[in-house]
Design an enzyme around this catalytic site. Structure first.
Site, PDB file in Angstrom:
ATOM      1  N   ASN A  90       0.964  -1.063   0.046  1.00  0.00           N
ATOM      2  CA  ASN A  90      -0.020   0.088   0.124  1.00  0.00           C
ATOM      3  C   ASN A  90       0.894   1.180  -0.009  1.00  0.00           C
ATOM      4  OD1 ASN A  90       0.800   0.446   2.662  1.00  0.00           O
ATOM      5  ND2 ASN A  90      -0.904  -0.509   3.518  1.00  0.00           N
ATOM      6  N   GLU A 117       9.766  -9.110 -10.828  1.00  0.00           N
ATOM      7  CA  GLU A 117       9.101  -8.598 -11.877  1.00  0.00           C
ATOM      8  C   GLU A 117       9.357  -9.435 -13.130  1.00  0.00           C
ATOM      9  OE1 GLU A 117       7.314  -4.164 -11.419  1.00  0.00           O
ATOM     10  OE2 GLU A 117       9.525  -4.247 -11.157  1.00  0.00           O
ATOM     11  N   ARG A 145       2.405  -6.329  12.394  1.00  0.00           N
ATOM     12  CA  ARG A 145       1.203  -5.516  11.993  1.00  0.00           C
ATOM     13  C   ARG A 145      -0.079  -5.877  12.338  1.00  0.00           C
ATOM     14  NH1 ARG A 145      -1.370  -4.251   6.894  1.00  0.00           N
ATOM     15  NH2 ARG A 145      -1.531  -2.062   6.533  1.00  0.00           N
ATOM     16  N   LYS A 203       7.870   2.973  -0.929  1.00  0.00           N
ATOM     17  CA  LYS A 203       8.969   3.008  -1.960  1.00  0.00           C
ATOM     18  C   LYS A 203       9.994   2.147  -1.796  1.00  0.00           C
ATOM     19  CE  LYS A 203       9.597   7.242  -2.990  1.00  0.00           C
ATOM     20  NZ  LYS A 203      10.011   8.713  -2.846  1.00  0.00           N
ATOM     21  N   VAL A 246      -5.538  -6.479  -7.958  1.00  0.00           N
ATOM     22  CA  VAL A 246      -6.412  -7.784  -8.423  1.00  0.00           C
ATOM     23  C   VAL A 246      -7.858  -7.262  -8.149  1.00  0.00           C
ATOM     24  CG1 VAL A 246      -6.913 -10.157  -8.230  1.00  0.00           C
ATOM     25  CG2 VAL A 246      -4.699  -9.320  -8.448  1.00  0.00           C
ATOM     26  N   ASP A 300      11.606  -1.654  61.592  1.00  0.00           N
ATOM     27  CA  ASP A 300      11.047  -0.919  62.678  1.00  0.00           C
ATOM     28  C   ASP A 300      11.891   0.328  63.174  1.00  0.00           C
ATOM     29  OD1 ASP A 300      12.841  -2.746  63.493  1.00  0.00           O
ATOM     30  OD2 ASP A 300      11.549  -3.774  65.037  1.00  0.00           O
ATOM     31  N   CYS A 342      27.883  -7.647  70.801  1.00  0.00           N
ATOM     32  CA  CYS A 342      27.118  -6.518  69.908  1.00  0.00           C
ATOM     33  C   CYS A 342      26.533  -5.722  71.124  1.00  0.00           C
ATOM     34  CB  CYS A 342      26.104  -7.108  69.047  1.00  0.00           C
ATOM     35  SG  CYS A 342      26.783  -8.104  67.840  1.00  0.00           S
ATOM     36  N   LYS A 385      -0.071  -4.665  -9.403  1.00  0.00           N
ATOM     37  CA  LYS A 385      -0.395  -3.516  -8.526  1.00  0.00           C
ATOM     38  C   LYS A 385      -1.872  -3.865  -7.811  1.00  0.00           C
ATOM     39  CE  LYS A 385       2.187  -0.302 -11.038  1.00  0.00           C
ATOM     40  NZ  LYS A 385       2.240   1.091 -12.224  1.00  0.00           N
ATOM     41  N   SER A 416      -4.143  -7.458   6.701  1.00  0.00           N
ATOM     42  CA  SER A 416      -5.507  -7.994   7.473  1.00  0.00           C
ATOM     43  C   SER A 416      -6.166  -9.107   6.739  1.00  0.00           C
ATOM     44  CB  SER A 416      -6.142  -6.773   7.595  1.00  0.00           C
ATOM     45  OG  SER A 416      -6.683  -6.081   6.571  1.00  0.00           O
TER      46      SER A 416
END
EC number: 3.2.1.183
Length: 736
Positions: A267, A285, A335, A273, A296, A531, A600, A294, A316
């Site tokens: 499209n 081609e 897509r 391009k 159908v 805490d 400690c 291009k 789609s």
């Protein structure tokens, strides 16, 4: 349901932009044309229909015997992102004159193309009702955004699947203006009974001999049903470079697969391009196995995909229409990633090599899958025509959105103004589990206390139960709960809300995610910290640390903990182990500590340590003095030792002095390391240690830190207030 405005015909403008949307709109146009007593049809053609490079597909509209009222040249060539934007702008410039002249009652717009966005924008701004075909679907790339934008502009919606209908409802569209009709193209697909499909296949795929511009089709035996491929691939506008690379890999795979292939040009989206350049670079081609075209005509295209061995690409059409025939499809890239598909579709989402596509071709080619009717049952057009007839042009044009119910905005209501902003605070101690509603000012509005269960499951269930009850009670007390703060013993990752390793006092409490279950249950944000850190946060917000840049809190209770505030912020450390002040070693040959070390502070000055010494004295009958007694059913503890010291027990006094000295030495180390401006002693034992600690500082500390003040906290509930402050500081935009 008949038209409701007198007997005037409904003037319908159908605008078509390209070959793809015409395949969906043509069945509706035929239906409208068949009922001239109800409708007047105006056809507007724009976009790639009018470009020779894309097949001048407006001719098929003329061949279908439709009068084209207006042709609009709206495409700015360039096939890049800027050209798409300029094309939308050009369409917006040209469309107002057309719509002013035609004055349609309703415009039918299809899909998700950039041209369609220009149509919908123009019609909406000119107060023309819009019927959008195929809204609510999910695919990929910029198409999703355009489709949903058109949905918001459209007044009426025709969708193809139940999921699309639900998406439209979720987007706050009025259910009464949504029609689940199916895809209009399926009306033609499912009624296509062309027995002479071989002539169509031979016309488009017969063996070609190229001599200049002459192409001759050989005998009918050169191509068979289910022995050719249809390829249709478009650029992905959000990742053009990758989609061109994928197209190149696709062509390489098709060349290697060595089957007759019909390749349709892409499209007009940005990147097309470059895709055409790739085709020509690879000689598609002029390749004997390929036919590049291009366009159908749709009725012939139906026969081609219905009898193909496989369709490949990202159109789609592959995931929608082709499923009606059970033709195998290879869907490439992202897509169409969100489309509903039948079992005939094999997704190759990250085709990073030619081999991956080639393997997909070997898997799919020649198979026959069950026919799928996800997108329609062949009766969409009658439903759409009936829907059009039901439109009441007397109804207000302004569309309404059906938002889900929400509470009324009561920001200016006196009850809201008087409502107390509050936090739920949770304190997980070794013995008790406490939950409190704490106001912004630090007032404990209500407190709940239960014994802390011994197992994880019982404990987490009790926390949830108490928090739910407190949140319900908060409503009655006119308190708005902003979040939940949790104070717990042990090492905590506050970023994730996880207790990494607990103290020995709280069993089954390692690697516990507290944030998720509470947040999921209460739908409130949740903060978690240990805490000692919570005690420091409480002092920063409500206590003697308020406004100070640097201070240290030492909490004296069952254990010894602490928190460090540096430059107004709490220090957690690289592994969330900062401020374990109770485990500062003050003697190399001191008593055993619960952490596994010796000497400690916690081994000397904690409630557990004092309880240990009290039991020793009691066992030696040296604890009790005149005026003291310990009931037989009561365990000897730290408070008994303190009571004995107050009553003159010299050994108890010596133990307390040693404990205070150990704590004082720890504070001296803190002063030399952190150089805070204040040290706050918190907890039930603080007042018994304060004088000894100050004496040790005077004797042991450097002169430069001897002036640092050491105070006893005046906060009654530092753990709860600290837990609440994590929530309340956030509401005042403090960083935590």
């Amino acid at each position: 349901m008949e038209k409701k405005e007198n007997n005037r015909k409904l003037r319908v403008c159908v605008a078509t932009c390209n070959r793809a949307d015409y395949s969906k709109l043509a069945p509706i146009m035929f239906g409208i044309k068949m009922e001239p007593e109800f409708f007047e049809l105006d056809v507007v053609v724009l976009g790639s229909h009018l470009i020779d490079d894309y097949g001048n597909t407006y001719r098929m509209i003329e061949q279908d015997d439709f009068d084209i009222n207006t042709r609009l040249h709206t495409i700015v060539r360039g096939e890049d992102e800027a050209a798409m934007v300029e094309s939308v702008g050009l369409a917006l410039v040209k469309l107002p004159d057309v719509l002013n002249r035609l004055k349609p009652d309703i415009m039918i717009v299809h899909g998700d193309r950039f041209d369609a966005l220009a149509l919908a924008t123009s019609a909406a701004l000119m107060n023309i009702r819009i019927l959008h075909i195929e809204g609510g679907e999910v695919s990929g790339t910029i198409d999703d955004s355009i489709r949903h934008a058109i949905t918001k502009l459209a007044h009426y919606h025709v969708c193809c699947t139940r999921s699309a209908e639900q998406h439209l409802i979720s987007m706050c569209e009025d259910h009464d203006r949504i029609l689940l009709a199916g895809c209009p193209s399926y009306d033609k697909l499912l009624s296509a009974k062309n027995k002479d499909y071989m002539s169509i296949i031979r016309m488009w795929l017969g063996l070609l001999e190229y001599s200049d511009k002459i192409m001759n089709v050989e005998s009918s035996d050169d191509v068979k049903s289910k022995d050719y491929i249809v390829a249709l691939q478009h650029p992905v506008t959000t990742d053009i470079k990758h989609s061109i690379k994928m197209f190149e890999l696709t062509l390489d795979a098709l060349i290697s697969f060595n089957k007759r292939t019909l390749v349709l040009f892409p499209n007009i989206d940005a990147g097309s391009k470059e895709m055409v350049r790739v085709m020509r670079k690879k000689g598609i081609e002029h390749h004997p196995n390929f036919r590049a075209v291009k366009h159908v005509p749709f009725d012939q295209f139906i026969q081609l995909v219905a009898h193909a061995g496989c369709m490949i690409g990202n159109s789609s059409c592959g995931v929608r229409e082709v499923g009606a025939f059970g033709t195998p499809v290879i869907n490439l890239g992202t897509r169409q990633i969100g489309r509903e598909t039948g079992e005939n579709v094999l997704h190759v989402r990250d085709a990073d090599t030619q081999d991956k596509i080639l393997q997909a071709l070997h898997l799919q080619f020649g198979k026959q899958y069950p026919c799928s009717k996800i997108y329609g049952d062949g009766n969409a057009v009658p439903r759409i025509l009936k829907f059009l007839k039901s439109i009441d042009l007397q109804e207000p044009l302004q569309k309404k959105f059906c938002f889900p119910p929400v509470k009324d905005n009561i920001s200016q209501d006196i009850d809201h103004i008087l409502e107390t902003l509050s936090a739920l605070a949770v304190d997980l101690g070794g013995t008790n589990l406490r939950v409190a509603i704490v106001s912004m000012k630090g007032e404990i509005v209500k407190k709940y206390t239960q014994f802390n269960p011994k197992t994880y499951e019982e404990r987490i269930n009790l926390i949830l139960q108490m928090c739910v009850e407190a949140a319900a009670e908060a409503v009655k007390l006119n308190c708005r709960i902003l979040g939940v703060g949790i104070s717990t013993g042990g090492r905590v990752n506050p970023r994730e809300g996880i207790v990494l390793r607990s103290t020995k006092l709280i069993q089954e409490w390692n690697s516990v995610d507290l944030r998720t279950p509470l947040s999921d249950t209460l739908h409130l944000p949740v903060w978690v910290d240990n805490d000692g850190n919570c005690a420091a946060l409480a002092e920063r917000k409500f206590g003697q640390g308020k406004g100070l840049e640097n201070f240290v809190t030492l909490i004296t209770g069952t254990g010894i903990g602490g928190g460090i505030i540096h430059q107004h912020e709490l220090i957690h450390g690289s592994s969330f182990c900062a401020a374990e002040l109770g485990h500062i070693v003050v003697s190399l040959d001191g008593p055993d500590c619960s952490c596994g070390s010796h000497g400690c502070i916690e081994a000397y000055a904690s409630g557990m340590a004092l309880q240990r010494e009290a039991k020793k004295l009691h066992d030696e009958d040296q604890l009790l003095v005149e005026g003291m007694s310990v009931p037989k059913d009561e365990a000897v503890g730290a408070l008994h030792l303190i009571q004995a010291a107050k009553l003159g027990n010299a050994k108890a006094q010596s133990i307390l002095r040693t404990a205070g000295t150990a704590l004082g030495l720890g504070v001296v180390n803190i002063l030399h390391t952190m150089n805070p401006s204040l040290v706050i002693l918190s907890g039930v034992l603080a007042s018994h240690y304060i004088h000894t600690v100050k004496d040790v500082i005077r004797q042991q500390a450097l002169s430069s830190v001897q002036d640092v003040d050491v105070v006893v906290s005046d906060l009654v509930e530092p753990a709860l207030l600290g837990a609440a402050s994590m929530v309340l500081d956030y509401t005042t935009r403090r960083i935590y």
